[in-house]
Write an enzyme that holds these catalytic residues in place. Structure first.
Site, PDB file in Angstrom:
ATOM      1  N   ARG A 106      17.023   2.868  26.096  1.00 58.92           N
ATOM      2  CA  ARG A 106      16.329   2.350  27.273  1.00 58.92           C
ATOM      3  C   ARG A 106      15.208   1.413  26.844  1.00 58.92           C
ATOM      4  NH1 ARG A 106      13.598  -0.088  29.526  1.00 58.92           N
ATOM      5  NH2 ARG A 106      12.665   0.014  31.576  1.00 58.92           N
TER       6      ARG A 106
ATOM      7  N   ILE B 153       5.590   4.748  30.049  1.00 53.04           N
ATOM      8  CA  ILE B 153       6.398   5.717  30.794  1.00 53.04           C
ATOM      9  C   ILE B 153       7.843   5.610  30.299  1.00 53.04           C
ATOM     10  CG2 ILE B 153       7.035   6.603  33.077  1.00 53.04           C
ATOM     11  CD1 ILE B 153       4.640   5.173  34.262  1.00 53.04           C
ATOM     12  N   PRO B 154       8.093   6.081  29.075  1.00 48.68           N
ATOM     13  CA  PRO B 154       9.470   6.026  28.582  1.00 48.68           C
ATOM     14  C   PRO B 154      10.347   6.938  29.436  1.00 48.68           C
ATOM     15  CG  PRO B 154       8.060   7.213  27.027  1.00 48.68           C
ATOM     16  CD  PRO B 154       7.188   6.699  28.128  1.00 48.68           C
ATOM     17  N   HIS B 155      11.566   6.490  29.724  1.00 46.76           N
ATOM     18  CA  HIS B 155      12.445   7.284  30.557  1.00 46.76           C
ATOM     19  C   HIS B 155      13.895   6.991  30.221  1.00 46.76           C
ATOM     20  CE1 HIS B 155      11.488   3.479  32.554  1.00 46.76           C
ATOM     21  NE2 HIS B 155      12.735   3.498  32.990  1.00 46.76           N
ATOM     22  N   CYS B 156      14.761   7.940  30.540  1.00 42.74           N
ATOM     23  CA  CYS B 156      16.188   7.736  30.328  1.00 42.74           C
ATOM     24  C   CYS B 156      16.968   8.724  31.172  1.00 42.74           C
ATOM     25  CB  CYS B 156      16.554   7.903  28.851  1.00 42.74           C
ATOM     26  SG  CYS B 156      16.396   9.596  28.251  1.00 42.74           S
TER      27      CYS B 156
END
Length: 156
Positions: A56, A70-73
């Protein structure tokens, strides 16, 4: 999926609020997130979480500026949203939009099929982190308990 509205309070477990985490790089931050989530829920794969976060991140940095990321996956086989909040001992380069080092991280791992909820949570987080005073309070926390309380109870 339950009918409980998705809020930061019901996705962030106290064990996943981590204060002053030592991290030397963006990669190390992602590894820490994946390891902590896997420790919290052994049915999840830290390798898969890490790889999905990194994939991501390759699409564009999740560093939103002002030292925040705000790392997200999405994760196959996940039945709920999992959040993790970290303050870092010192800022790390994150390719953020303002090129500032990141020291405040909220990771979001969502089920493969979650879409509108996912976006709703991202916007809630972005809104919270938009308040400088709130971010300063998070950065001043010296233990996980106060960090968790500030993010959930007091911060809402």
């Amino acid at each position: 999926m339950s009918d409980t509205p998705l809020t930061i309070e019901n996705i962030l477990a106290p064990e996943l609020a981590l204060c002053r985490v030592p991290a030397s790089s963006k990669k190390r931050v992602m590894e820490t997130i994946a390891e902590q989530i896997q420790q919290h829920d052994p049915s999840l794969s830290d390798t898969e979480i890490f790889n999905n976060l990194v994939s991501r991140e390759r699409l564009g940095s999740t560093g939103i500026g002002q030292g925040i990321a705000i790392p997200h996956c999405r994760l196959e086989g996940l039945d709920r949203v999992v959040g993790a909040l970290l303050t870092l001992e010192e800022g790390v380069a994150f390719d953020a939009i303002d090129n500032q080092p990141v020291d405040l991280v909220f990771a979001l791992i969502v089920p493969k099929e979650a879409t509108s909820e996912h976006l709703e949570l991202l916007s809630q987080l972005a809104e919270k982190f938009n308040e400088k005073a709130f971010c300063d309070q998070l950065r001043q926390c010296t233990d996980a308990d106060s960090l968790y309380r500030r993010m959930t109870v007091e911060g809402s």
